[in-house]
Design a protein around this motif. Structure first.
Motif, PDB file in Angstrom:
ATOM      1  N   VAL B  62      23.113  32.640  12.192  1.00  0.00           N
ATOM      2  CA  VAL B  62      23.276  32.635  10.733  1.00  0.00           C
ATOM      3  C   VAL B  62      23.175  31.215  10.170  1.00  0.00           C
ATOM      4  N   ASP B  63      22.675  31.143   8.933  1.00  0.00           N
ATOM      5  CA  ASP B  63      22.541  29.857   8.266  1.00  0.00           C
ATOM      6  C   ASP B  63      23.800  29.488   7.502  1.00  0.00           C
ATOM      7  N   ALA B  64      24.549  30.486   7.111  1.00  0.00           N
ATOM      8  CA  ALA B  64      25.804  30.222   6.404  1.00  0.00           C
ATOM      9  C   ALA B  64      26.679  31.454   6.534  1.00  0.00           C
ATOM     10  N   MET B  65      27.995  31.255   6.508  1.00  0.00           N
ATOM     11  CA  MET B  65      28.862  32.425   6.571  1.00  0.00           C
ATOM     12  C   MET B  65      29.799  32.492   5.378  1.00  0.00           C
ATOM     13  N   ASN B  66      29.986  33.710   4.899  1.00  0.00           N
ATOM     14  CA  ASN B  66      30.810  33.904   3.717  1.00  0.00           C
ATOM     15  C   ASN B  66      32.292  33.929   4.074  1.00  0.00           C
ATOM     16  N   ALA B  67      33.053  33.084   3.394  1.00  0.00           N
ATOM     17  CA  ALA B  67      34.501  33.140   3.518  1.00  0.00           C
ATOM     18  C   ALA B  67      34.998  33.955   2.331  1.00  0.00           C
ATOM     19  N   THR B  68      35.463  35.150   2.590  1.00  0.00           N
ATOM     20  CA  THR B  68      35.807  36.061   1.495  1.00  0.00           C
ATOM     21  C   THR B  68      37.119  35.650   0.832  1.00  0.00           C
ATOM     22  N   ASP B  69      37.249  36.037  -0.421  1.00  0.00           N
ATOM     23  CA  ASP B  69      38.434  35.682  -1.200  1.00  0.00           C
ATOM     24  C   ASP B  69      39.202  36.963  -1.505  1.00  0.00           C
ATOM     25  N   MET B  77      43.743  35.171   5.056  1.00  0.00           N
ATOM     26  CA  MET B  77      43.694  33.722   4.891  1.00  0.00           C
ATOM     27  C   MET B  77      42.748  33.401   3.725  1.00  0.00           C
ATOM     28  N   SER B  78      43.089  32.373   2.933  1.00  0.00           N
ATOM     29  CA  SER B  78      42.307  32.094   1.717  1.00  0.00           C
ATOM     30  C   SER B  78      40.914  31.566   2.041  1.00  0.00           C
ATOM     31  N   SER B  79      40.002  31.750   1.090  1.00  0.00           N
ATOM     32  CA  SER B  79      38.639  31.275   1.331  1.00  0.00           C
ATOM     33  C   SER B  79      38.600  29.751   1.392  1.00  0.00           C
ATOM     34  N   VAL B  80      39.403  29.092   0.570  1.00  0.00           N
ATOM     35  CA  VAL B  80      39.428  27.622   0.611  1.00  0.00           C
ATOM     36  C   VAL B  80      39.880  27.152   1.993  1.00  0.00           C
ATOM     37  N   GLY B  81      40.915  27.800   2.525  1.00  0.00           N
ATOM     38  CA  GLY B  81      41.444  27.409   3.841  1.00  0.00           C
ATOM     39  C   GLY B  81      40.401  27.595   4.919  1.00  0.00           C
ATOM     40  N   ILE B  82      39.747  28.747   4.910  1.00  0.00           N
ATOM     41  CA  ILE B  82      38.728  29.023   5.924  1.00  0.00           C
ATOM     42  C   ILE B  82      37.588  28.010   5.827  1.00  0.00           C
ATOM     43  N   CYS B  83      37.160  27.748   4.594  1.00  0.00           N
ATOM     44  CA  CYS B  83      36.058  26.797   4.397  1.00  0.00           C
ATOM     45  C   CYS B  83      36.442  25.413   4.891  1.00  0.00           C
ATOM     46  N   ALA B  84      37.665  25.002   4.612  1.00  0.00           N
ATOM     47  CA  ALA B  84      38.099  23.671   5.044  1.00  0.00           C
ATOM     48  C   ALA B  84      38.020  23.579   6.564  1.00  0.00           C
ATOM     49  N   LEU B  85      38.445  24.630   7.257  1.00  0.00           N
ATOM     50  CA  LEU B  85      38.378  24.618   8.724  1.00  0.00           C
ATOM     51  C   LEU B  85      36.934  24.586   9.204  1.00  0.00           C
ATOM     52  N   LEU B  86      36.096  25.408   8.585  1.00  0.00           N
ATOM     53  CA  LEU B  86      34.707  25.510   9.043  1.00  0.00           C
ATOM     54  C   LEU B  86      33.938  24.208   8.845  1.00  0.00           C
ATOM     55  N   THR B  87      34.117  23.578   7.686  1.00  0.00           N
ATOM     56  CA  THR B  87      33.344  22.360   7.427  1.00  0.00           C
ATOM     57  C   THR B  87      33.778  21.229   8.367  1.00  0.00           C
ATOM     58  N   ARG B  88      35.032  21.270   8.816  1.00  0.00           N
ATOM     59  CA  ARG B  88      35.502  20.246   9.753  1.00  0.00           C
ATOM     60  C   ARG B  88      34.610  20.114  10.975  1.00  0.00           C
ATOM     61  N   ILE B  89      34.063  21.253  11.439  1.00  0.00           N
ATOM     62  CA  ILE B  89      33.222  21.140  12.637  1.00  0.00           C
ATOM     63  C   ILE B  89      31.748  21.388  12.309  1.00  0.00           C
ATOM     64  N   GLY B  90      31.418  21.289  11.027  1.00  0.00           N
ATOM     65  CA  GLY B  90      30.010  21.262  10.653  1.00  0.00           C
ATOM     66  C   GLY B  90      29.389  22.585  10.245  1.00  0.00           C
ATOM     67  N   TYR B  91      30.147  23.667  10.295  1.00  0.00           N
ATOM     68  CA  TYR B  91      29.591  24.955   9.859  1.00  0.00           C
ATOM     69  C   TYR B  91      29.307  24.929   8.358  1.00  0.00           C
ATOM     70  N   ALA B  92      28.403  25.805   7.921  1.00  0.00           N
ATOM     71  CA  ALA B  92      28.084  25.895   6.497  1.00  0.00           C
ATOM     72  C   ALA B  92      28.699  27.162   5.910  1.00  0.00           C
ATOM     73  N   PRO B  93      29.832  27.056   5.257  1.00  0.00           N
ATOM     74  CA  PRO B  93      30.417  28.256   4.653  1.00  0.00           C
ATOM     75  C   PRO B  93      29.925  28.498   3.224  1.00  0.00           C
ATOM     76  N   ILE B  94      29.990  29.750   2.825  1.00  0.00           N
ATOM     77  CA  ILE B  94      29.792  30.103   1.417  1.00  0.00           C
ATOM     78  C   ILE B  94      31.171  30.489   0.922  1.00  0.00           C
ATOM     79  N   MET B  95      31.716  29.685   0.034  1.00  0.00           N
ATOM     80  CA  MET B  95      33.070  29.991  -0.435  1.00  0.00           C
ATOM     81  C   MET B  95      33.008  31.037  -1.546  1.00  0.00           C
ATOM     82  N   GLN B  96      33.602  32.173  -1.292  1.00  0.00           N
ATOM     83  CA  GLN B  96      33.654  33.194  -2.338  1.00  0.00           C
ATOM     84  C   GLN B  96      34.829  32.878  -3.266  1.00  0.00           C
ATOM     85  N   VAL B  97      34.578  33.019  -4.557  1.00  0.00           N
ATOM     86  CA  VAL B  97      35.644  32.819  -5.537  1.00  0.00           C
ATOM     87  C   VAL B  97      35.723  34.077  -6.389  1.00  0.00           C
ATOM     88  N   SER B  98      36.867  34.702  -6.377  1.00  0.00           N
ATOM     89  CA  SER B  98      37.026  35.910  -7.182  1.00  0.00           C
ATOM     90  C   SER B  98      37.906  35.606  -8.385  1.00  0.00           C
TER      91      SER B  98
END
Ligand code: SF4
Lengths: 164, 339
Positions: B62-69, B77-98
C-alpha cells in the motif's frame, strides 16, 4: 410539523417565488426598520419568524436561512446539521441514517430543488454555520446584508468615478 | 520500481512543483501510478506495537493507510495518535477527520499537530451518527460538515490562516481528500455533490464499498460529463466479505453500505465463502481499475487485514511496483544480491 414540512417541499416553487417577493418588500422597507431601530425590532421579528417558519418548515432559527439553497427543506433538521448535501448514510429507501422513520432532509431538498426556478443554488458550497447567530432573525440580517452590499457597491462606483 | 528520493523517517521530502504536500501518496498519484490505500484497524489499546503490527501487514502493498477517526461511531485509538506513531517510522498515513466528535477549534488544532508530526494526507468526513456505534449516548457535535471542513483546512494550507482569519506562521502542507458514496440516494445528486467537494478543496476521493460496478460506472460517466475527472483522483473502495451472513449484517447495520443481492447469493452459494469473498474482491479491483478516471483502489478489509497483501498481489494492479515500507530497500538489495 413533519407533514407540513413535507407539504412545503412539494410546493417549493411557489414558496420560493413568494419568498423572493417578500424579501424585496422587506428590503424596500429598510428606512422604516431603521427608524424603529433594528435592535428594538430584533426580538419581536425573530418571534414572528419563528412562528411562521417553525410551522411551515420546522425551522430551527439558525439565524442564517438557507431555505432557498435547500429546496425549502430546512437543513438544520438533518441530525448531522449538514448544509451541503446528503451524507453517505442515506438509506436505500431515502430515509435518514440516524432517524429511521424520517425522510432524509437532503433527499427532500433535492426534490424541492427541482421545483424551484433557479435550480443551481443547491450546488453552491455553503459556509460553516455561525452558531453565534442562533435564535436571531435571518430576515433582518438579510435586509442589513443587502443594504450593506448596496452601500459598498455605491462607494466603489463613486471612487472609480472619481478616478476617471 | 523504487522511488529513489524517499524520506528517512521523521524527515520531510521536498515538495515537488505543483504538489500540495510532501507526501508519497500525492507523488504516486501525480506520477500516474495506480495507487493502493488500505484501512488500518485501529486498536482498542494504548500499546504502540498494536499499531505497528497492524501496519506491517500491508508492507509492500500500500502507498498510504487510513487511520480512521472513530469510524462507525465506535471508540478506538484516535487517528491523530495512530498517525503520530506511523509517521515516526516513515509510514504514510491518511488521517481521517470526522465532524462528529470535534468542533472547529479542536479540529484545526489537530490538523496543525498532525502536519507537524509529518502527516501529509487528510481525509475530511462528516462521520457516522452516534446511534451507529458503541456510545449512542454521546453528544453529536457536527459543528462543521465535510464540505466546510475541506474549505477550512484548505484555507489553513493555502491562505495560512485559521477559519477565524488569524494567521498561521507555518501552514500545514497536506493533500486533501474526501469520501463519496455513489450508491446512496438521491443518486442524481451524487455527482453534483462530488463537484461541490472538489470546489471546496478535495484533491482525491475514496469511496464506500463498491459492489455494484454498473452503478459505479454510471456515476463516473456523469462525473466525466461534469468535467470532474481531470480535477480529482478517484479511488473506489473494495473489501472482502467473510461470508454471506457477514455481508448481510453489514448491509443492514453499517450506515451507507450498499451490497446487491447478487453478491450475497454468490457468497452463500460458495463452498468456501471466505475464499469466495476474497476472489470477488480481486475481480472487483480488476474491473474497477479498467474504468476511466479510476486512479487507484482503497481496500477496507474489516477483520481480514492479513489478506490484503494477497488480494493486491493477485489483482496485479501494482504491476511489479513495491510501495515503500520500513526496510524495503535493504530487503530488495539483499534479494538482488542472492538471486
Ligand atoms: S441521512 Fe440525510 S437527514 Fe439523515 S443525517 Fe444523513 S443527510 Fe442528514
Amino acid at each position: 410539523m413533519y407533514s407540513v414540512r413535507r407539504w412545503a417541499v412539494r410546493h417549493a416553487g411557489a414558496l420560493d417565488r413568494f419568498y423572493q417577493g417578500f424579501e424585496t418588500l422587506i428590503v424596500k422597507l429598510h428606512p422604516l426598520w431603521e427608524k424603529i431601530g433594528y435592535q428594538r425590532l430584533e426580538r419581536p421579528v425573530a418571534k414572528i419568524e419563528q412562528l411562521c417558519k417553525g410551522l411551515l418548515f420546522d425551522c430551527k432559527m439558525c439565524g442564517q436561512c438557507a431555505l432557498s439553497e435547500t429546496g425549502m427543506s430546512c437543513s438544520m433538521n438533518c441530525p448531522k446539521n449538514l448544509r451541503n448535501g446528503p451524507c453517505g448514510g442515506v438509506r436505500q429507501n431515502g430515509n435518514c441514517e440516524v432517524k429511521e422513520d424520517m425522510r432524509c432532509v437532503w433527499v427532500e431538498a433535492w426534490d424541492g430543488n427541482q421545483k424551484m426556478h433557479t435550480g443551481e443554488r443547491i450546488l453552491a458550497v455553503q459556509l460553516p454555520v455561525d452558531f453565534s447567530k442562533k435564535g436571531s432573525s435571518s430576515w433582518l440580517s438579510r435586509v442589513r446584508e443587502v443594504q450593506q452590499q448596496a452601500v459598498t457597491k455605491h462607494t466603489a462606483e463613486q471612487s472609480t468615478g472619481k478616478q476617471q | 520500481m523504487v522511488i529513489h528520493d524517499e524520506p528517512t523517517p521523521g524527515e520531510m521530502l521536498p515538495i515537488l512543483p505543483g504538489h500540495s504536500s510532501a507526501g508519497r501518496l500525492e507523488r504516486v498519484l501525480r506520477a500516474g501510478h495506480f495507487a493502493v490505500t488500505a484501512e488500518l484497524a485501529p486498536p482498542d489499546s494504548a500499546n504502540p506495537h498494536d499499531v505497528y503490527a497492524r501496519a506491517e501487514l500491508f508492507d509492500g502493498y500500500v502507498d498510504a493507510m487510513n487511520a480512521t477517526d472513530g469510524s462507525g461511531a465506535n471508540c478506538h485509538m484516535s487517528s491523530v495518535g495512530i498517525c503520530a506513531l506511523l509517521t515516526r517510522i516513515g509510514y504514510a498515513p491518511i488521517m481521517q477527520v470526522s465532524c462528529r466528535d470535534k468542533n472547529r477549534i479542536a479540529i484545526q488544532g489537530d490538523v496543525l499537530g498532525a502536519a507537524a508530526m509529518g502527516v501529509s494526507n487528510i481525509l475530511c468526513l462528516t462521520g457516522d451518527g452516534v446511534q451507529a456505534g458503541d456510545h449512542p449516548q454521546a453528544k453529536p457535535v457536527f459543528d462543521l460538515d465535510c464540505m466546510s471542513l475541506l474549505e477550512t483546512i484548505r484555507g489553513m494550507r493555502d491562505k495560512a490562516e485559521f477559519l477565524s482569519g488569524r494567521k498561521l506562521t507555518d501552514p500545514p502542507k497536506v493533500f486533501l481528500g474526501a469520501a463519496s458514496n455513489p450508491f446512496a440516494p438521491p443518486l442524481d445528486f451524487r455527482p453534483h455533490r462530488l463537484a461541490k467537494k472538489i470546489a471546496a478543496g478535495a484533491q482525491y476521493i475514496q469511496t464506500n464499498y463498491c459492489f455494484d460496478v454498473p452503478r459505479f460506472k454510471e456515476f463516473m460517466a456523469r462525473s466525466r460529463d461534469l468535467g470532474l475527472l481531470e480535477k480529482v483522483f478517484i479511488l473506489p473502495g473494495v473489501g472482502p466479505m467473510a461470508s454471506a451472513r457477514t455481508a448481510n449484517w453489514i448491509r443492514n447495520n453499517v450506515p451507507g453500505i450498499y451490497i446487491p443481492d447478487a453478491v450475497i447469493e454468490r457468497l452463500a452459494g460458495a463452498k468456501d465463502q471466505k475464499r469466495e469473498g476474497q476472489q470477488l474482491c480481486i475481480e472487483l479491483i480488476q474491473q474497477l481499475s479498467e474504468i476511466e478516471g479510476v486512479s487507484g483502489i482503497h481496500v477496507m478489509a474489516y477483520r481480514q487485514e492479513e489478506s490484503v497483501a494477497e488480494i493486491i498481489e493477485s489483482s496485479g494492479v501494482l504491476q511489479g511496483r513495491v510501495p515503500w515500507y520500513p526496510g524495503r530497500d535493504e530487503k530488495l538489495l539483499q534479494e538482488r544480491a542472492t538471486s
